[in-house]
Structures are given as structure tokens and as C-alpha cells.
Design a protein around this motif. Structure first.
Motif, short mmCIF file in Angstrom:
data_model
loop_
_atom_site.label_atom_id
_atom_site.label_comp_id
_atom_site.label_asym_id
_atom_site.label_seq_id
_atom_site.Cartn_x
_atom_site.Cartn_y
_atom_site.Cartn_z
N GLU A 34 0.79 -1.08 -0.18
CA GLU A 34 0.06 -0.02 -0.10
C GLU A 34 0.75 1.41 0.03
O GLU A 34 1.76 1.29 0.91
CB GLU A 34 -0.88 0.13 1.11
CG GLU A 34 -1.88 1.08 1.29
CD GLU A 34 -2.94 0.82 2.52
OE1 GLU A 34 -2.85 1.47 3.37
OE2 GLU A 34 -3.75 -0.23 2.41
N TRP A 35 0.58 2.36 -0.82
CA TRP A 35 1.28 3.59 -0.91
C TRP A 35 0.13 4.57 -0.48
O TRP A 35 -0.51 4.98 -1.24
CB TRP A 35 1.75 3.83 -2.33
CG TRP A 35 2.51 4.87 -2.43
CD1 TRP A 35 2.11 6.15 -2.86
CD2 TRP A 35 3.80 5.09 -2.01
NE1 TRP A 35 2.97 7.04 -3.04
CE2 TRP A 35 4.33 6.60 -2.40
CE3 TRP A 35 4.90 4.40 -1.42
CZ2 TRP A 35 5.26 7.25 -2.27
CZ3 TRP A 35 6.12 5.01 -1.33
CH2 TRP A 35 6.27 6.42 -1.64
N LEU A 40 -0.28 -0.52 -3.91
CA LEU A 40 1.04 -0.13 -4.55
C LEU A 40 1.38 -1.56 -5.48
O LEU A 40 1.09 -2.66 -5.12
CB LEU A 40 2.22 -0.24 -3.52
CG LEU A 40 3.58 -0.22 -3.90
CD1 LEU A 40 3.90 1.05 -4.99
CD2 LEU A 40 4.46 -0.26 -2.73
N TYR A 41 1.87 -1.27 -6.79
CA TYR A 41 1.83 -2.37 -7.71
C TYR A 41 3.31 -2.40 -8.04
O TYR A 41 4.14 -1.21 -7.95
CB TYR A 41 1.36 -1.97 -9.03
CG TYR A 41 -0.33 -2.05 -9.08
CD1 TYR A 41 -1.06 -3.20 -9.16
CD2 TYR A 41 -0.97 -0.89 -8.66
CE1 TYR A 41 -2.47 -2.73 -9.03
CE2 TYR A 41 -2.23 -0.59 -8.37
CZ TYR A 41 -3.08 -1.83 -8.75
OH TYR A 41 -4.24 -1.71 -8.76
N VAL A 66 -1.36 4.82 -15.09
CA VAL A 66 -0.30 5.22 -14.10
C VAL A 66 -0.49 6.58 -13.29
O VAL A 66 -0.75 7.48 -14.04
CB VAL A 66 1.18 5.54 -14.71
CG1 VAL A 66 2.40 5.89 -13.93
CG2 VAL A 66 1.45 3.93 -15.31
N ASP A 67 -0.53 6.48 -11.95
CA ASP A 67 -0.43 7.87 -11.41
C ASP A 67 0.94 8.27 -11.00
O ASP A 67 1.52 8.93 -11.59
CB ASP A 67 -1.47 7.40 -10.05
CG ASP A 67 -1.60 8.71 -9.17
OD1 ASP A 67 -1.20 9.72 -9.64
OD2 ASP A 67 -1.85 8.67 -7.96
N LYS A 68 1.59 7.46 -10.02
CA LYS A 68 2.83 7.63 -9.78
C LYS A 68 3.56 6.43 -9.98
O LYS A 68 3.29 5.31 -9.93
CB LYS A 68 3.29 7.68 -8.12
CG LYS A 68 2.53 8.96 -7.42
CD LYS A 68 2.95 10.16 -7.23
CE LYS A 68 2.04 11.22 -6.72
NZ LYS A 68 1.51 12.08 -7.27
N THR A 138 1.54 3.40 -8.69
CA THR A 138 0.22 3.57 -8.24
C THR A 138 -0.44 3.74 -9.52
O THR A 138 -0.21 4.09 -10.52
CB THR A 138 -0.23 4.63 -7.14
OG1 THR A 138 0.12 5.70 -7.73
CG2 THR A 138 0.63 4.30 -5.87
N LYS A 139 -1.91 3.73 -9.38
CA LYS A 139 -2.58 3.86 -10.60
C LYS A 139 -3.95 4.94 -10.35
O LYS A 139 -4.34 5.18 -9.05
CB LYS A 139 -3.57 2.55 -11.08
CG LYS A 139 -2.54 1.45 -11.15
CD LYS A 139 -3.47 0.23 -11.92
CE LYS A 139 -2.25 -0.62 -12.85
NZ LYS A 139 -3.16 -1.54 -13.82
#
Length: 142
Positions: A34-35, A40-41, A66-68, A138-139
């Protein structure tokens, strides 16, 4: 429903499934933790042969929404064949000694990480080297 198994370390409950997921590397997208409240991937890419000419090569990571995104340096490395491995980034010793540019003397770096690509830069023919590149992200859909 499967019940989660937790262990307690210094007053903190640790989910064993999350610990195990963080120790498994895959070319498939995996949730590894988790982020800041979001899943978290992680995804690892194998590049079987680096470029045979100096310069950068872009690779599409095919990760949607994609987010980060960032390079996981602790899980990315170069394979020189046999049992020879180098961490990213490999900076040739002559570069450090003489203060030359990053692409001289066969250095290898990873940069250009975007929502669609990453780039591997080589300073000379490194086609006999391969690389394992692990990205964490993250997405926007989570």
C-alpha cells in the motif's frame, strides 16, 4: 473467505501475505503493498540484450492508468552473464576518476521513466549484457 495471518513486531501488526508478495518478482503486475492508502503495484521487466551502440533505448512498460511510478533500485540489476551482476546504475570507474559525461566508458543508466516508457542508456556496445528492471507504481483508477 480466507482469513489473513498477521504477526506482531514491536506493537505493529504485519500482514504475512504482504510480506510474501514483496519477496516475489514477476513480469506480471502484482499488488505488493500500500502507498498512502492506495494499492502499490510492482512489475519486473527482463531486457535480454542491451543496445549494441552508445545512446538510449526506450522500452514501453505497458502499464495502464499510471499515477505515480518509480524505479525500484533495490530490485533492478544488470546481468553481465555467468555469475556477474551489477547494480543500477553501473558507472564505469574511469568516469568517476576523470569526470567525463555519463555515456562515456560504457556506463549504463536508467532514466526517462514516464507513464508509458523507461529508457536504458549505454555508453558503448552492451549487447552481451541483460537487465532486470523493476518498477513500482500506483494507478489513477484506485
Amino acid at each position: 473467505m480466507k482469513q489473513k495471518k498477521n504477526i506482531k513486531i514491536d506493537e505493529t501488526n504485519i500482514d504475512l501475505e504482504t510480506v510474501v508478495n514483496n519477496c516475489v518478482y514477476s513480469s506480471k503486475e502484482k499488488i505488493v503493498g500500500e502507498w498512502f492508502g492506495k494499492p502499490l503495484y510492482s512489475k519486473t521487466f527482463y531486457v535480454s540484450a542491451l543496445s549494441n551502440t552508445a545512446g538510449g533505448t526506450n522500452y514501453n512498460h505497458n502499464i495502464a492508468n499510471v499515477d505515480k511510478i518509480w524505479l525500484d533500485l533495490s530490485s533492478s540489476f544488470l546481468d553481465k552473464g555467468g555469475y556477474e551482476f551489477s547494480p543500477l546504475c553501473f558507472i564505469h570507474p574511469e568516469l568517476i576518476a576523470n569526470g567525463f559525461s555519463i555515456n562515456q566508458y560504457g556506463s549504463i543508466t536508467v532514466d526517462g521513466l514516464t507513464s508509458t516508457n523507461f529508457r536504458i542508456n549505454v555508453g558503448q556496445d552492451r549487447s552481451d549484457w541483460s537487465a532486470y528492471i523493476t518498477l513500482k507504481y500506483t494507478k489513477t483508477t484506485d
